[in-house]
Write a protein that holds these residues in place. Sequence first.
Motif, PDB file in Angstrom:
ATOM      1  N   MET A   1      96.902  -5.633 -57.063  1.00 23.41           N
ATOM      2  CA  MET A   1      96.137  -4.287 -57.856  1.00 23.41           C
ATOM      3  C   MET A   1      95.420  -4.577 -58.587  1.00 23.41           C
ATOM      4  N   GLN A   2      95.988  -5.200 -59.652  1.00 20.28           N
ATOM      5  CA  GLN A   2      95.141  -5.315 -60.961  1.00 20.28           C
ATOM      6  C   GLN A   2      94.180  -6.268 -60.936  1.00 20.28           C
ATOM      7  N   THR A   3      93.854  -7.044 -59.987  1.00 20.87           N
ATOM      8  CA  THR A   3      92.793  -8.186 -59.712  1.00 20.87           C
ATOM      9  C   THR A   3      91.871  -7.586 -58.613  1.00 20.87           C
ATOM     10  N   SER A   4      92.211  -6.575 -57.965  1.00 13.67           N
ATOM     11  CA  SER A   4      91.245  -6.175 -56.879  1.00 13.67           C
ATOM     12  C   SER A   4      89.805  -5.873 -57.255  1.00 13.67           C
ATOM     13  N   ARG A   5      89.547  -5.228 -58.394  1.00 14.10           N
ATOM     14  CA  ARG A   5      88.193  -4.801 -58.748  1.00 14.10           C
ATOM     15  C   ARG A   5      87.171  -6.219 -59.034  1.00 14.10           C
TER      16      ARG A   5
ATOM     17  N   ILE B   1      87.565  -1.470 -51.473  1.00 12.89           N
ATOM     18  CA  ILE B   1      88.272  -1.943 -52.520  1.00 12.89           C
ATOM     19  C   ILE B   1      89.250  -0.619 -52.926  1.00 12.89           C
ATOM     20  N   GLU B   2      88.598   0.596 -53.109  1.00  9.87           N
ATOM     21  CA  GLU B   2      89.492   1.683 -53.679  1.00  9.87           C
ATOM     22  C   GLU B   2      90.700   1.982 -52.503  1.00  9.87           C
ATOM     23  N   ASN B   3      90.424   1.803 -51.345  1.00  8.45           N
ATOM     24  CA  ASN B   3      91.294   2.033 -50.394  1.00  8.45           C
ATOM     25  C   ASN B   3      92.452   0.988 -50.352  1.00  8.45           C
TER      26      ASN B   3
ATOM     27  N   LEU C   1      87.839  -8.966 -55.403  1.00 11.41           N
ATOM     28  CA  LEU C   1      87.433  -8.451 -54.023  1.00 11.41           C
ATOM     29  C   LEU C   1      85.712  -8.173 -53.837  1.00 11.41           C
ATOM     30  N   PRO C   2      85.030  -7.882 -54.832  1.00 17.09           N
ATOM     31  CA  PRO C   2      83.627  -7.938 -54.691  1.00 17.09           C
ATOM     32  C   PRO C   2      83.142  -9.141 -54.489  1.00 17.09           C
ATOM     33  N   MET C   3      83.824 -10.158 -54.900  1.00 15.26           N
ATOM     34  CA  MET C   3      83.300 -11.596 -54.612  1.00 15.26           C
ATOM     35  C   MET C   3      83.622 -12.078 -53.357  1.00 15.26           C
ATOM     36  N   LEU C   4      84.336 -11.293 -52.541  1.00 23.19           N
ATOM     37  CA  LEU C   4      84.684 -11.679 -51.121  1.00 23.19           C
ATOM     38  C   LEU C   4      83.993 -10.706 -50.143  1.00 23.19           C
TER      39      LEU C   4
END
Length: 128
Positions: free
Chosen positions: A73-77, A90-92, A80-83
């Motif tokens: 959760m903490q690393t998602s922002r 990302i929000e979901n 995930l954009p790099m993926l």
Amino acid sequence: MPQTATLTRSPDWPLQVKPPGTHDWERSATRWLRDLLPARYGGYLTLTRHHALLVRHVQLQLTHEMRAVRVAMQTSRAELPMLGMAESVIENTIRMYAVELEQLSRLARGVRLVGDALLVGTPAQRRR
């Protein structure tokens, strides 16, 4: 009111586990705890034969699962954009992780209650 009655009236007492003192309650508790572990642990009879070991291992497993969900959760922002994930995905994903963390927390509270009920009368409980 006896301690076991207080435990089973808790909203965190798992519905799959019969109340302490009823027929087959320990078997239902053991089955529920065992089901919280990855399937590969099914072959380890030591875990199901010794309640203290089973409870301890389930607690450790849940602790590590919660840690993994928090990291995700903490690393998602950041990651995930790099993926190539869209902002809505990302929000979901973050909401999904928050729900999972709450479910894991509820399970951990249930494990604590069931474990306390299973271990009543053992030397470890008497030292508390």
